[in-house]
Design a protein around this motif. Structure first.
Motif: not given
Length: 113
Positions: A88-97, A99-107
């Motif tokens: 499981x991968x958590x992509x959270x814009x509220x996390x200070x660390x 980094x958004x995935x590159x557009x072609x790699x975004x789920x």
């Protein structure tokens, strides 16, 4: 609120077949540390004070005081790189660390396979 991708929802659905998880919902929780956020998820009972929502067919809960930390998070199930296991991968814009995935790699949040 929280987006659970199709790949993540498929994996969660597999876990619901375990008799220990019958009648329980997925709970998300984040622990805010000095190094950033640490993520937790697991099956749990719903409390009256929980926020209860649904994404990609998965009902999930989290404590009301977690709303500001979890809002906008995407949960995926994928490999970080080709040599790693799926998890499981958590992509959270509220996390200070975060980094958004590159557009072609975004789920693909709804239809990824």
């Amino acid at each position: 609120m929280i987006i659970i991708t199709k790949k993540a929802s498929d994996e969660i659905i597999l876990s619901t077949h375990n008799p220990e998880n019958k009648g329980l919902l997925i709970r998300f929780f984040v622990d805010k540390t000095d190094d950033g956020f640490q993520y937790f998820m697991g099956f749990d009972d719903r409390n009256d004070s929980d926020i209860h929502l649904k994404s990609n067919g998965i009902e999930y809960i989290f404590a009301y005081d977690q709303k500001v930390l979890l809002e906008g998070m995407v949960v995926d199930f994928d490999q970080i790189d080709k040599n790693s296991d799926y998890h499981f991968v958590f992509m959270n814009p509220n996390d200070p660390n975060y980094e958004p995935p590159e557009k072609e790699c975004a789920p693909d949040k709804l239809n990824n396979k």
